[in-house]
Design a protein around this motif. Structure first.
Motif, PDB file in Angstrom:
ATOM      1  N   LYS A   1       0.493   4.588  -0.669  1.00 26.69           N
ATOM      2  CA  LYS A   1       0.064   5.990  -0.537  1.00 26.69           C
ATOM      3  C   LYS A   1       1.116   6.795   0.235  1.00 26.69           C
ATOM      4  CE  LYS A   1      -2.878   4.947   3.459  1.00 26.69           C
ATOM      5  NZ  LYS A   1      -3.359   3.563   3.289  1.00 26.69           N
TER       6      LYS A   1
ATOM      7  N   MET B   1      -4.033  -5.974   7.066  1.00 25.28           N
ATOM      8  CA  MET B   1      -3.100  -4.871   6.899  1.00 25.28           C
ATOM      9  C   MET B   1      -1.950  -5.096   7.895  1.00 25.28           C
ATOM     10  SD  MET B   1      -5.904  -1.869   6.072  1.00 25.28           S
ATOM     11  CE  MET B   1      -5.696  -0.957   7.576  1.00 25.28           C
ATOM     12  N   THR B   2      -1.136  -4.073   8.134  1.00 27.65           N
ATOM     13  CA  THR B   2       0.024  -4.261   9.004  1.00 27.65           C
ATOM     14  C   THR B   2      -0.371  -4.855  10.355  1.00 27.65           C
ATOM     15  OG1 THR B   2       1.185  -2.428   7.952  1.00 27.65           O
ATOM     16  CG2 THR B   2       1.932  -3.075  10.165  1.00 27.65           C
TER      17      THR B   2
ATOM     18  N   ALA C   1       0.876  -1.177   0.000  1.00 28.18           N
ATOM     19  CA  ALA C   1       0.000   0.000   0.000  1.00 28.18           C
ATOM     20  C   ALA C   1       0.914   1.229   0.000  1.00 28.18           C
ATOM     21  CB  ALA C   1      -0.908  -0.014   1.227  1.00 28.18           C
TER      22      ALA C   1
ATOM     23  N   ILE D   1     -11.804  -3.903   5.049  1.00 25.26           N
ATOM     24  CA  ILE D   1     -10.858  -3.317   6.002  1.00 25.26           C
ATOM     25  C   ILE D   1     -11.269  -3.801   7.382  1.00 25.26           C
ATOM     26  CG2 ILE D   1     -10.012  -1.158   7.024  1.00 25.26           C
ATOM     27  CD1 ILE D   1     -10.583   0.152   4.249  1.00 25.26           C
TER      28      ILE D   1
ATOM     29  N   ARG E   1      -2.772  -6.225   2.343  1.00 27.77           N
ATOM     30  CA  ARG E   1      -2.385  -4.890   1.877  1.00 27.77           C
ATOM     31  C   ARG E   1      -1.609  -4.204   2.999  1.00 27.77           C
ATOM     32  NH1 ARG E   1      -7.897  -5.162   1.848  1.00 27.77           N
ATOM     33  NH2 ARG E   1      -7.821  -3.545   3.454  1.00 27.77           N
ATOM     34  N   VAL E   2      -0.315  -4.038   2.801  1.00 27.70           N
ATOM     35  CA  VAL E   2       0.538  -3.563   3.888  1.00 27.70           C
ATOM     36  C   VAL E   2       1.264  -2.277   3.489  1.00 27.70           C
ATOM     37  CG1 VAL E   2       2.481  -4.141   5.390  1.00 27.70           C
ATOM     38  CG2 VAL E   2       0.807  -5.907   4.771  1.00 27.70           C
ATOM     39  N   GLY E   3       1.137  -1.261   4.338  1.00 25.95           N
ATOM     40  CA  GLY E   3       1.833   0.008   4.112  1.00 25.95           C
ATOM     41  C   GLY E   3       2.881   0.246   5.182  1.00 25.95           C
ATOM     42  N   THR E   4       2.423   0.543   6.397  1.00 23.09           N
ATOM     43  CA  THR E   4       3.317   0.877   7.509  1.00 23.09           C
ATOM     44  C   THR E   4       4.392  -0.187   7.732  1.00 23.09           C
ATOM     45  OG1 THR E   4       1.352   1.858   8.501  1.00 23.09           O
ATOM     46  CG2 THR E   4       3.286   1.657   9.906  1.00 23.09           C
TER      47      THR E   4
ATOM     48  N   MET F   1     -13.140  -7.486  -0.919  1.00 23.49           N
ATOM     49  CA  MET F   1     -12.157  -6.758  -0.120  1.00 23.49           C
ATOM     50  C   MET F   1     -12.837  -6.197   1.120  1.00 23.49           C
ATOM     51  SD  MET F   1     -11.026  -3.366   0.630  1.00 23.49           S
ATOM     52  CE  MET F   1     -10.101  -2.073  -0.197  1.00 23.49           C
TER      53      MET F   1
ATOM     54  N   ASN G   1      -4.096   4.533  -3.375  1.00 20.27           N
ATOM     55  CA  ASN G   1      -5.409   4.985  -2.939  1.00 20.27           C
ATOM     56  C   ASN G   1      -6.002   6.087  -3.810  1.00 20.27           C
ATOM     57  OD1 ASN G   1      -4.125   3.756  -0.507  1.00 20.27           O
ATOM     58  ND2 ASN G   1      -6.141   4.213   0.347  1.00 20.27           N
TER      59      ASN G   1
ATOM     60  N   ILE H   1      -6.855   0.843  -4.371  1.00 25.55           N
ATOM     61  CA  ILE H   1      -7.454   0.335  -3.126  1.00 25.55           C
ATOM     62  C   ILE H   1      -8.229   1.418  -2.377  1.00 25.55           C
ATOM     63  CG2 ILE H   1      -5.724  -1.495  -2.881  1.00 25.55           C
ATOM     64  CD1 ILE H   1      -4.326   0.174  -0.731  1.00 25.55           C
TER      65      ILE H   1
ATOM     66  N   ARG I   1       3.458   6.655   8.367  1.00 21.82           N
ATOM     67  CA  ARG I   1       3.227   7.711   7.384  1.00 21.82           C
ATOM     68  C   ARG I   1       3.319   9.088   8.036  1.00 21.82           C
ATOM     69  NH1 ARG I   1       0.068   3.647   5.500  1.00 21.82           N
ATOM     70  NH2 ARG I   1      -1.583   4.053   6.993  1.00 21.82           N
TER      71      ARG I   1
END
Ligand SMILES: *Cc1c(COP(=O)(O)O)cnc(C)c1O
Length: 283
Positions: free
Chosen positions: A55, A255-256, A53, A213, A271-274, A211, A76, A129, A280
Protein backbone atom coordinates in the motif's frame (compact mmCIF):
# COMPACT_ATOMS: atom_id res chain seq x y z
CA UNK A 1 -8.84 8.55 3.37
CA UNK A 2 -7.19 7.87 0.02
CA UNK A 3 -5.99 11.42 -0.48
CA UNK A 4 -2.40 10.18 -0.75
CA UNK A 5 -3.41 8.79 -4.13
CA UNK A 6 -3.60 12.36 -5.37
CA UNK A 7 -0.07 13.06 -4.21
CA UNK A 8 1.65 10.04 -5.68
CA UNK A 9 1.64 8.53 -9.12
CA UNK A 10 1.23 4.91 -8.08
CA UNK A 11 1.71 3.75 -11.70
CA UNK A 12 5.20 5.29 -11.81
CA UNK A 13 7.70 2.71 -12.99
CA UNK A 14 11.03 4.50 -12.67
CA UNK A 15 12.83 4.90 -9.37
CA UNK A 16 16.27 6.23 -8.49
CA UNK A 17 19.08 3.71 -8.11
CA UNK A 18 19.69 4.48 -4.41
CA UNK A 19 16.02 3.85 -3.65
CA UNK A 20 16.12 0.55 -5.55
CA UNK A 21 19.25 -0.41 -3.60
CA UNK A 22 17.58 0.47 -0.30
CA UNK A 23 14.60 -1.77 -1.12
CA UNK A 24 16.94 -4.57 -2.24
CA UNK A 25 18.88 -4.39 1.02
CA UNK A 26 15.65 -4.32 3.04
CA UNK A 27 14.25 -7.37 1.24
CA UNK A 28 17.43 -9.32 1.95
CA UNK A 29 17.37 -8.22 5.59
CA UNK A 30 13.75 -9.26 6.07
CA UNK A 31 14.31 -12.59 4.29
CA UNK A 32 17.21 -13.17 6.70
CA UNK A 33 14.89 -12.37 9.61
CA UNK A 34 12.35 -14.89 8.31
CA UNK A 35 15.00 -17.61 7.91
CA UNK A 36 16.45 -16.93 11.36
CA UNK A 37 13.00 -17.03 12.95
CA UNK A 38 12.17 -20.29 11.16
CA UNK A 39 15.39 -21.77 12.44
CA UNK A 40 15.00 -20.69 16.04
CA UNK A 41 11.42 -22.00 16.03
CA UNK A 42 12.70 -25.34 14.70
CA UNK A 43 10.66 -24.96 11.55
CA UNK A 44 11.44 -26.17 8.05
CA UNK A 45 13.41 -23.56 6.02
CA UNK A 46 11.03 -22.02 3.49
CA UNK A 47 7.88 -22.85 5.43
CA UNK A 48 7.10 -19.14 5.88
CA UNK A 49 6.42 -16.99 2.82
CA UNK A 50 7.12 -13.26 2.78
CA UNK A 51 4.28 -11.15 1.37
CA UNK A 52 5.10 -7.55 0.51
CA UNK A 53 2.38 -5.22 1.82
CA UNK A 54 2.57 -2.63 -0.96
CA UNK A 55 0.00 0.00 0.00
CA UNK A 56 1.13 3.55 -0.95
CA UNK A 57 4.12 2.14 -2.93
CA UNK A 58 4.45 2.68 -6.67
CA UNK A 59 5.06 0.15 -9.43
CA UNK A 60 8.78 0.91 -9.56
CA UNK A 61 9.22 0.29 -5.84
CA UNK A 62 7.24 -2.95 -6.00
CA UNK A 63 9.28 -4.21 -8.97
CA UNK A 64 12.49 -3.47 -7.05
CA UNK A 65 11.15 -5.71 -4.28
CA UNK A 66 10.25 -8.45 -6.77
CA UNK A 67 13.70 -8.21 -8.37
CA UNK A 68 15.18 -8.68 -4.89
CA UNK A 69 13.20 -11.86 -4.27
CA UNK A 70 9.64 -10.98 -3.18
CA UNK A 71 7.19 -13.58 -4.48
CA UNK A 72 3.79 -12.52 -3.09
CA UNK A 73 2.17 -9.09 -3.31
CA UNK A 74 -0.56 -7.83 -0.97
CA UNK A 75 -2.61 -4.70 -1.60
CA UNK A 76 -5.17 -3.09 0.68
CA UNK A 77 -7.30 -1.05 -1.65
CA UNK A 78 -9.07 -1.90 -4.89
CA UNK A 79 -8.24 1.59 -6.22
CA UNK A 80 -4.54 0.92 -5.77
CA UNK A 81 -4.83 -2.44 -7.48
CA UNK A 82 -6.52 -0.73 -10.41
CA UNK A 83 -3.77 1.90 -10.62
CA UNK A 84 -0.88 -0.57 -10.53
CA UNK A 85 -2.03 -3.92 -11.94
CA UNK A 86 -1.37 -3.29 -15.65
CA UNK A 87 2.16 -1.98 -15.10
CA UNK A 88 3.04 -4.69 -12.62
CA UNK A 89 1.74 -7.44 -14.89
CA UNK A 90 3.66 -6.16 -17.90
CA UNK A 91 6.93 -5.75 -15.99
CA UNK A 92 6.51 -9.16 -14.34
CA UNK A 93 5.83 -10.75 -17.75
CA UNK A 94 9.08 -9.24 -19.05
CA UNK A 95 10.84 -11.16 -16.29
CA UNK A 96 9.01 -14.41 -16.98
CA UNK A 97 6.50 -14.11 -14.11
CA UNK A 98 2.73 -14.21 -14.24
CA UNK A 99 1.30 -11.89 -11.59
CA UNK A 100 -1.99 -12.69 -9.89
CA UNK A 101 -4.99 -13.90 -11.74
CA UNK A 102 -5.08 -12.88 -15.35
CA UNK A 103 -8.53 -13.47 -16.70
CA UNK A 104 -10.03 -10.11 -17.51
CA UNK A 105 -12.58 -11.79 -19.71
CA UNK A 106 -13.79 -13.95 -16.86
CA UNK A 107 -12.82 -17.07 -18.72
CA UNK A 108 -13.53 -20.40 -17.21
CA UNK A 109 -10.90 -22.36 -15.42
CA UNK A 110 -8.94 -22.66 -12.26
CA UNK A 111 -7.61 -19.16 -12.22
CA UNK A 112 -3.89 -18.96 -12.59
CA UNK A 113 -2.59 -20.69 -9.53
CA UNK A 114 -2.59 -23.90 -7.60
CA UNK A 115 -3.06 -24.41 -3.88
CA UNK A 116 -2.39 -21.14 -2.15
CA UNK A 117 -0.42 -19.96 -5.14
CA UNK A 118 2.41 -22.22 -4.09
CA UNK A 119 2.53 -24.53 -7.01
CA UNK A 120 4.36 -22.61 -9.70
CA UNK A 121 7.63 -20.73 -9.31
CA UNK A 122 6.82 -18.48 -12.26
CA UNK A 123 3.58 -17.29 -10.68
CA UNK A 124 3.54 -14.39 -8.22
CA UNK A 125 0.31 -14.52 -6.20
CA UNK A 126 -1.58 -11.28 -5.70
CA UNK A 127 -3.52 -11.02 -2.43
CA UNK A 128 -6.01 -8.49 -1.18
CA UNK A 129 -5.24 -7.84 2.50
CA UNK A 130 -7.53 -4.85 3.17
CA UNK A 131 -11.26 -4.54 3.67
CA UNK A 132 -13.41 -5.10 0.62
CA UNK A 133 -16.65 -3.23 0.04
CA UNK A 134 -19.32 -5.01 -1.92
CA UNK A 135 -19.23 -2.53 -4.79
CA UNK A 136 -15.51 -3.16 -5.32
CA UNK A 137 -15.66 -6.95 -5.60
CA UNK A 138 -15.88 -6.80 -9.39
CA UNK A 139 -12.74 -4.66 -9.51
CA UNK A 140 -10.51 -7.09 -7.66
CA UNK A 141 -11.72 -10.51 -8.83
CA UNK A 142 -10.02 -10.30 -12.24
CA UNK A 143 -6.66 -9.58 -10.58
CA UNK A 144 -6.29 -11.27 -7.20
CA UNK A 145 -5.74 -14.94 -6.43
CA UNK A 146 -6.67 -14.71 -2.77
CA UNK A 147 -8.69 -12.37 -0.55
CA UNK A 148 -7.22 -12.47 2.97
CA UNK A 149 -9.68 -10.06 4.54
CA UNK A 150 -12.96 -11.98 4.41
CA UNK A 151 -14.49 -11.48 7.85
CA UNK A 152 -18.19 -12.21 7.56
CA UNK A 153 -20.57 -14.64 5.97
CA UNK A 154 -22.24 -11.76 4.15
CA UNK A 155 -19.11 -10.62 2.31
CA UNK A 156 -18.10 -14.23 1.61
CA UNK A 157 -21.49 -14.87 0.00
CA UNK A 158 -21.21 -11.78 -2.15
CA UNK A 159 -17.72 -12.69 -3.33
CA UNK A 160 -18.86 -16.27 -3.99
CA UNK A 161 -21.75 -15.12 -6.13
CA UNK A 162 -19.50 -12.94 -8.29
CA UNK A 163 -16.84 -15.64 -8.58
CA UNK A 164 -19.37 -18.25 -9.67
CA UNK A 165 -20.73 -15.82 -12.27
CA UNK A 166 -17.20 -15.38 -13.66
CA UNK A 167 -16.57 -19.13 -13.61
CA UNK A 168 -13.56 -18.76 -11.32
CA UNK A 169 -12.50 -19.91 -7.89
CA UNK A 170 -10.94 -17.32 -5.58
CA UNK A 171 -8.82 -18.16 -2.57
CA UNK A 172 -10.10 -16.94 0.78
CA UNK A 173 -8.54 -16.47 4.18
CA UNK A 174 -10.96 -15.83 7.01
CA UNK A 175 -9.80 -12.78 8.98
CA UNK A 176 -10.22 -13.20 12.72
CA UNK A 177 -9.97 -10.39 15.26
CA UNK A 178 -7.92 -12.27 17.84
CA UNK A 179 -6.81 -9.14 19.70
CA UNK A 180 -10.39 -8.01 20.29
CA UNK A 181 -9.32 -4.44 19.54
CA UNK A 182 -12.32 -2.47 18.39
CA UNK A 183 -10.43 -0.63 15.66
CA UNK A 184 -9.62 -3.92 13.97
CA UNK A 185 -11.51 -5.77 11.31
CA UNK A 186 -11.96 -9.52 11.50
CA UNK A 187 -14.73 -11.75 12.75
CA UNK A 188 -15.32 -12.55 16.39
CA UNK A 189 -13.16 -15.59 17.23
CA UNK A 190 -16.24 -17.28 18.66
CA UNK A 191 -17.75 -17.41 15.17
CA UNK A 192 -14.63 -18.31 13.22
CA UNK A 193 -15.13 -22.06 12.95
CA UNK A 194 -18.76 -21.72 11.96
CA UNK A 195 -18.00 -19.11 9.27
CA UNK A 196 -15.04 -21.12 7.97
CA UNK A 197 -17.04 -24.30 7.55
CA UNK A 198 -19.75 -22.39 5.69
CA UNK A 199 -17.19 -20.78 3.39
CA UNK A 200 -15.79 -24.26 2.76
CA UNK A 201 -18.94 -25.34 0.95
CA UNK A 202 -19.54 -22.14 -1.02
CA UNK A 203 -19.03 -22.43 -4.76
CA UNK A 204 -16.48 -20.03 -6.22
CA UNK A 205 -14.39 -19.88 -3.02
CA UNK A 206 -11.48 -22.02 -1.87
CA UNK A 207 -10.84 -21.76 1.87
CA UNK A 208 -7.06 -21.53 2.18
CA UNK A 209 -6.59 -20.50 5.81
CA UNK A 210 -6.90 -17.78 8.41
CA UNK A 211 -5.52 -14.27 8.82
CA UNK A 212 -5.12 -11.92 11.77
CA UNK A 213 -3.48 -8.65 12.72
CA UNK A 214 -1.44 -8.86 15.91
CA UNK A 215 -2.44 -7.01 19.05
CA UNK A 216 -1.21 -3.42 19.09
CA UNK A 217 0.51 -3.70 22.46
CA UNK A 218 4.01 -3.92 23.82
CA UNK A 219 3.52 -7.27 25.49
CA UNK A 220 5.08 -10.33 23.87
CA UNK A 221 2.83 -12.66 25.79
CA UNK A 222 -0.39 -10.96 24.66
CA UNK A 223 0.73 -10.77 21.03
CA UNK A 224 1.78 -14.41 20.94
CA UNK A 225 -1.42 -15.55 22.63
CA UNK A 226 -3.47 -14.13 19.76
CA UNK A 227 -1.30 -15.89 17.19
CA UNK A 228 -1.48 -19.12 19.18
CA UNK A 229 -5.28 -18.92 19.28
CA UNK A 230 -5.42 -18.46 15.51
CA UNK A 231 -3.29 -21.58 15.03
CA UNK A 232 -5.51 -23.47 17.41
CA UNK A 233 -8.60 -22.38 15.47
CA UNK A 234 -7.01 -23.62 12.24
CA UNK A 235 -6.33 -27.00 13.88
CA UNK A 236 -9.95 -27.26 14.95
CA UNK A 237 -11.13 -26.42 11.44
CA UNK A 238 -8.83 -29.03 9.88
CA UNK A 239 -9.74 -31.61 12.52
CA UNK A 240 -13.44 -31.06 11.83
CA UNK A 241 -12.89 -32.70 8.41
CA UNK A 242 -15.85 -30.62 7.28
CA UNK A 243 -16.21 -30.55 3.49
CA UNK A 244 -14.14 -27.83 1.85
CA UNK A 245 -11.91 -27.25 4.88
CA UNK A 246 -9.14 -29.64 3.83
CA UNK A 247 -7.02 -26.84 2.30
CA UNK A 248 -7.36 -24.50 5.30
CA UNK A 249 -3.60 -24.54 5.88
CA UNK A 250 -2.39 -20.94 5.79
CA UNK A 251 -1.88 -18.74 8.83
CA UNK A 252 -1.29 -15.19 7.59
CA UNK A 253 0.03 -13.45 10.69
CA UNK A 254 3.00 -11.28 11.54
CA UNK A 255 4.05 -7.85 10.26
CA UNK A 256 7.25 -5.79 10.49
CA UNK A 257 7.06 -5.44 14.26
CA UNK A 258 5.87 -8.89 15.33
CA UNK A 259 6.91 -11.36 12.63
CA UNK A 260 9.29 -13.31 14.89
CA UNK A 261 6.49 -13.97 17.38
CA UNK A 262 4.14 -15.00 14.58
CA UNK A 263 6.68 -17.37 13.04
CA UNK A 264 7.29 -18.94 16.45
CA UNK A 265 3.53 -19.54 16.65
CA UNK A 266 3.25 -21.18 13.25
CA UNK A 267 2.71 -18.38 10.73
CA UNK A 268 2.95 -19.46 7.08
CA UNK A 269 2.67 -15.98 5.55
CA UNK A 270 4.12 -12.79 7.07
CA UNK A 271 2.85 -9.51 5.62
CA UNK A 272 5.58 -6.89 5.70
CA UNK A 273 5.43 -3.28 4.51
CA UNK A 274 7.60 -0.91 6.55
CA UNK A 275 10.43 -3.43 6.86
CA UNK A 276 10.73 -3.62 3.06
CA UNK A 277 9.94 -0.10 1.92
CA UNK A 278 10.55 2.12 4.95
CA UNK A 279 8.07 4.26 6.84
CA UNK A 280 4.92 5.18 4.97
CA UNK A 281 4.47 8.87 4.17
CA UNK A 282 0.72 8.41 3.87
CA UNK A 283 -1.53 6.39 6.17
C1 LIG B 1 0.07 -2.40 6.13
C2 LIG B 1 -0.30 -3.78 6.47
C3 LIG B 1 0.67 -4.73 6.81
C4 LIG B 1 2.16 -4.41 6.92
O1 LIG B 1 2.40 -3.58 8.02
P1 LIG B 1 3.89 -3.10 8.42
O2 LIG B 1 3.81 -2.81 9.85
O3 LIG B 1 4.18 -1.90 7.57
O4 LIG B 1 4.82 -4.22 8.10
C5 LIG B 1 0.25 -6.03 7.09
N1 LIG B 1 -1.06 -6.37 7.04
C6 LIG B 1 -2.02 -5.49 6.71
C7 LIG B 1 -3.43 -5.93 6.69
C8 LIG B 1 -1.67 -4.17 6.43
O5 LIG B 1 -2.63 -3.29 6.13
Amino acid sequence: MTSYMEHRDLANETIEAPRAQEITDNVHRVLDRVRAAEESAGREPGSVRLLAATKTRDVGEIMAAIDAGIRIIGENRPQEIAAKADGLRRLCAERGFALGRDDDEGVEGEGSNGEGGNADSTHIPFHLIGQLQTNKIGKVLPVVDTIESVDSLAIAERIARRAVARGIEVGVLLEVNESGEESKSGCNPKNAIDIATRIGIMGGLRLEGLMTIGAHVDDEYAIRKGFERLRHTREQILDSKAPGTEHCAELSMGMTGDMEYAIAEGSTIVRVGTGLFGEREFI
